[in-house]
Design a protein around this motif. Structure first.
Motif, PDB file in Angstrom:
ATOM      1  N   VAL A   1       0.833  -1.208   0.000  1.00 22.28           N
ATOM      2  CA  VAL A   1       0.000   0.000   0.000  1.00 22.28           C
ATOM      3  C   VAL A   1       0.863   1.252   0.000  1.00 22.28           C
ATOM      4  N   ASP A   2       1.961   1.208   0.747  1.00 20.74           N
ATOM      5  CA  ASP A   2       2.878   2.355   0.796  1.00 20.74           C
ATOM      6  C   ASP A   2       3.474   2.627  -0.587  1.00 20.74           C
TER       7      ASP A   2
ATOM      8  N   LYS B   1       0.858   4.344  -2.703  1.00 20.39           N
ATOM      9  CA  LYS B   1       0.664   5.748  -2.308  1.00 20.39           C
ATOM     10  C   LYS B   1       1.801   6.645  -2.778  1.00 20.39           C
ATOM     11  N   LYS B   2       2.928   6.032  -3.125  1.00 21.43           N
ATOM     12  CA  LYS B   2       4.091   6.797  -3.572  1.00 21.43           C
ATOM     13  C   LYS B   2       4.282   6.661  -5.088  1.00 21.43           C
TER      14      LYS B   2
ATOM     15  N   ASP C   1      -2.785   2.790  -8.127  1.00 18.38           N
ATOM     16  CA  ASP C   1      -3.951   3.506  -7.626  1.00 18.38           C
ATOM     17  C   ASP C   1      -4.599   4.269  -8.784  1.00 18.38           C
TER      18      ASP C   1
ATOM     19  N   ASN D   1      -4.172   8.052  -8.804  1.00 21.82           N
ATOM     20  CA  ASN D   1      -2.824   8.602  -8.819  1.00 21.82           C
ATOM     21  C   ASN D   1      -2.424   8.842 -10.275  1.00 21.82           C
TER      22      ASN D   1
ATOM     23  N   LEU E   1      -5.910   0.492   0.804  1.00 22.92           N
ATOM     24  CA  LEU E   1      -5.569   1.702   0.046  1.00 22.92           C
ATOM     25  C   LEU E   1      -6.715   2.704   0.075  1.00 22.92           C
TER      26      LEU E   1
END
Length: 207
Positions: free
Chosen positions: A21-22, A25-26, A43, A46, A136
């Motif tokens: 998930v990290d 997110k990046k 994502d 994103n 997420l």
């Protein structure tokens, strides 16, 4: 090279899930297991990651047809227009499962989908991608790592998938051998079900 993280459906590691998930997110791209072939995605909200994913698939973002992997049907109305009762019963009966359902798109999709009239929805019968989506808080894009001209091992073996895509993606989930037959694609946009591609899922059209 992409990092390989082992996560198995029998006992998914909280630490490993959080790591995935990290990465998402990046702006990260991941390879993940499904109930059919291994998928590649990010994502859906994103924009930077979606641009990267489109580049990997060698297509402009506005021309892509990535499906959305969701964890359940609760947010269906966020991405698609309302469907009739019989079709909703069909979705409830078939999902989670090896299907991609094509629906009429709502007006609340990410900005780069604003001109798209349809959206593909996937809820795999595999706990790992559904947990990732739940943690997420957004669906992840779904595009196959499968190429028709590849030998079987490069489709099903996560280490060989990592070897192929290791410089293009950020993380590969190793969940054991994957399948080699893609999902069955079903068009619901006309108000009835029409199979566009017969894959692994065997659709029961009885309502």
């Amino acid at each position: 090279m992409a990092k390989i993280v082992k996560i198995y459906p029998e006992n998914p590691s909280e630490k490993a899930i959080n790591e995935v998930v990290d990465v998402l997110k990046k702006d990260g791209i991941i390879v993940y297991p499904t109930d059919t072939v291994y998928g590649m995605g990010c994502d859906i909200f994103n924009h930077k990651a979606m641009e990267k994913l489109s580049k990997i698939k060698n297509v402009k973002l506005e021309k892509t047809h990535f499906s959305f992997v969701c964890n359940d049907l609760s947010n269906l109305s966020q991405y698609s227009k309302p469907i009739n009762t019989n079709l909703f019963k069909l979705l409830k009966r078939s999902l989670p499962g090896a299907f991609t359902f094509i629906l009429n798109a709502s007006h609340t999709l990410p900005s780069y989908y604003k001109n798209k009239k349809t959206v593909g929805i996937r809820i795999p019968d595999h706990i790992i991608p559904r947990i990732i989506v739940e943690r997420l808080g957004n669906p992840i894009a779904s595009t196959s790592t499968h190429d028709d001209d590849e030998i079987l091992e490069y489709i099903t073996d996560p280490e060989l998938i990592a070897e192929k895509y290791g410089k293009l993606v950020d993380l590969v989930i190793d969940s054991g051998a994957g399948g080699y037959t893609p999902s069955t694609v079903v068009d619901l946009t006309s108000g009835s079900a029409k199979i566009l591609r017969q894959g692994q899922g065997d659709l029961d059209l009885y309502i």
